[in-house]
Design a protein around this motif. Structure first.
Motif, short mmCIF file in Angstrom:
data_model
loop_
_atom_site.label_atom_id
_atom_site.label_comp_id
_atom_site.label_asym_id
_atom_site.label_seq_id
_atom_site.Cartn_x
_atom_site.Cartn_y
_atom_site.Cartn_z
N LEU A 29 0.85 -1.19 0.00
CA LEU A 29 0.00 0.00 0.00
C LEU A 29 0.89 1.24 0.00
N ASN A 30 0.65 2.12 -0.97
CA ASN A 30 1.41 3.36 -1.12
C ASN A 30 0.43 4.52 -1.10
N LEU A 31 0.64 5.45 -0.20
CA LEU A 31 -0.30 6.56 -0.02
C LEU A 31 0.03 7.79 -0.86
N ASP A 32 1.11 7.74 -1.62
CA ASP A 32 1.49 8.90 -2.43
C ASP A 32 0.44 9.15 -3.52
N PRO A 33 -0.08 10.36 -3.58
CA PRO A 33 -1.04 10.65 -4.66
C PRO A 33 -0.32 10.72 -6.00
N PRO A 34 -1.03 10.43 -7.07
CA PRO A 34 -0.39 10.50 -8.39
C PRO A 34 0.06 11.93 -8.69
N PRO A 35 1.30 12.12 -9.14
CA PRO A 35 1.83 13.47 -9.36
C PRO A 35 1.15 14.21 -10.51
N ASN A 36 0.59 13.50 -11.45
CA ASN A 36 -0.02 14.14 -12.62
C ASN A 36 -1.53 14.26 -12.49
N ILE A 40 -6.69 14.44 -7.40
CA ILE A 40 -6.65 13.36 -6.41
C ILE A 40 -5.69 13.75 -5.30
N MET A 41 -6.26 13.99 -4.11
CA MET A 41 -5.43 14.43 -2.98
C MET A 41 -4.98 13.26 -2.12
N TYR A 42 -5.73 12.15 -2.13
CA TYR A 42 -5.42 11.00 -1.28
C TYR A 42 -5.35 9.75 -2.13
N SER A 43 -4.52 8.82 -1.71
CA SER A 43 -4.37 7.58 -2.44
C SER A 43 -4.11 6.47 -1.43
N GLY A 44 -4.10 5.24 -1.92
CA GLY A 44 -3.75 4.12 -1.05
C GLY A 44 -4.89 3.16 -0.81
N TYR A 45 -5.22 2.32 -1.81
CA TYR A 45 -6.18 1.25 -1.58
C TYR A 45 -5.83 0.07 -2.47
N ALA A 46 -6.23 -1.11 -2.01
CA ALA A 46 -6.06 -2.35 -2.76
C ALA A 46 -7.22 -3.26 -2.36
N VAL A 76 -9.39 -17.13 7.71
CA VAL A 76 -8.33 -16.26 7.19
C VAL A 76 -7.12 -16.27 8.12
N LYS A 77 -5.99 -15.89 7.53
CA LYS A 77 -4.76 -15.67 8.31
C LYS A 77 -4.18 -14.36 7.80
N GLY A 78 -4.08 -13.38 8.68
CA GLY A 78 -3.65 -12.07 8.23
C GLY A 78 -2.51 -11.49 9.03
N ASP A 79 -2.26 -10.24 8.75
CA ASP A 79 -1.22 -9.48 9.43
C ASP A 79 -1.91 -8.47 10.35
N ASN A 80 -1.23 -7.41 10.69
CA ASN A 80 -1.81 -6.40 11.59
C ASN A 80 -2.53 -5.29 10.85
N ARG A 81 -2.84 -5.47 9.57
CA ARG A 81 -3.52 -4.44 8.80
C ARG A 81 -5.02 -4.46 9.07
N LYS A 82 -5.71 -3.38 8.68
CA LYS A 82 -7.16 -3.24 8.90
C LYS A 82 -7.89 -3.45 7.58
N TYR A 83 -8.40 -4.67 7.39
CA TYR A 83 -9.11 -5.04 6.17
C TYR A 83 -10.61 -4.84 6.34
N GLY A 143 -15.83 -9.50 -1.50
CA GLY A 143 -14.38 -9.37 -1.55
C GLY A 143 -13.83 -8.75 -0.29
N ILE A 144 -12.55 -8.46 -0.33
CA ILE A 144 -11.86 -7.87 0.82
C ILE A 144 -10.98 -6.75 0.31
N GLY A 145 -10.98 -5.64 1.05
CA GLY A 145 -10.18 -4.48 0.68
C GLY A 145 -9.33 -3.98 1.82
N LEU A 146 -8.33 -3.20 1.46
CA LEU A 146 -7.43 -2.59 2.43
C LEU A 146 -7.31 -1.12 2.10
N LEU A 147 -7.59 -0.27 3.07
CA LEU A 147 -7.44 1.17 2.92
C LEU A 147 -7.18 1.80 4.28
N ASP A 148 -6.18 1.24 4.98
CA ASP A 148 -5.93 1.64 6.36
C ASP A 148 -4.98 2.82 6.53
N LYS A 149 -4.64 3.48 5.43
CA LYS A 149 -3.81 4.68 5.47
C LYS A 149 -2.44 4.45 6.10
#
Length: 178
Positions: A29-36, A40-46, A76-83, A143-149
């Motif tokens: 997950l990368n929160l950098d907004p697209p430069p062009n 879009i001020m915010y980014s970061g979802y999968a 499920v078996k996950g990590d410490n992220r917020k899905y 489905g399942i998504g991740l957008l925990d910033k």
């Protein structure tokens, strides 16, 4: 079906592999907004979700009928992220999604999670909407998504996702008590 902020010019990655019958949702997950894209001020979802159902012979949409079901169960078996678990039902607004947080109590270990379908919250682009119940007879995808910033890698393994009737939930509880 995979989606990420890359479709808007972002930099997150999303992958879904299956090995020995177990799904593996992973990426970065990368929160950098697209430069062009100054719009879009915010980014970061999968996310991943089931594929769309094939249309009927007459070209009409096809749906799952979850009318008799009351809970979603997943192992499920996950990590410490917020899905989030996402359910899409037929709606006049195509971006409406019913969401529920996927609470993991033991990251790194297999867990069985049971979520009442009535506990899912209607959202649109992450914003809570006026609540209406899921049209259970017209479910399109799950489905399942991740957008925990949070920048960084993510890993979630999915053994199964299924829906349970009220009797199925009672049977499951009884089995776990004994």
């Amino acid at each position: 079906m995979l989606r990420s902020d890359q479709e808007l010019g972002g930099f997150s990655t999303a992958n879904f592999d299956v090995e020995n019958g177990v799904g593996h949702f992973h990426g970065y997950l990368n929160l950098d907004p697209p430069p062009n894209r100054p719009d879009i001020m915010y980014s970061g979802y999968a996310m991943f979700r089931t594929k769309d159902h094939p249309k009927t012979y007459l070209g009409n949409e096809n749906f799952w009928d979850w009318s008799p079901y009351h809970h979603v169960e997943m192992r499920v078996k996950g990590d410490n992220r917020k899905y989030f678990v996402n359910i899409q039902a037929d709606s006049s607004i195509i971006t409406d999604i019913y969401q529920h947080r996927l609470f993991l109590n033991n990251p790194g270990n297999w867990e069985t999670v049971v979520i009442p379908i009535d506990d899912f919250v209607l959202t649109n682009w992450g914003n809570i909407q006026e609540q209406t119940g899921i049209e259970r007879d017209r479910v399109k995808t799950i489905g399942i998504g991740l957008l925990d910033k949070q920048f960084g890698p993510f890993n979630l393994y999915i053994d199964y996702i299924k829906v349970l009737t009220a009797a199925g939930v009672k049977q499951r509880v009884k089995k776990n008590v004994n």
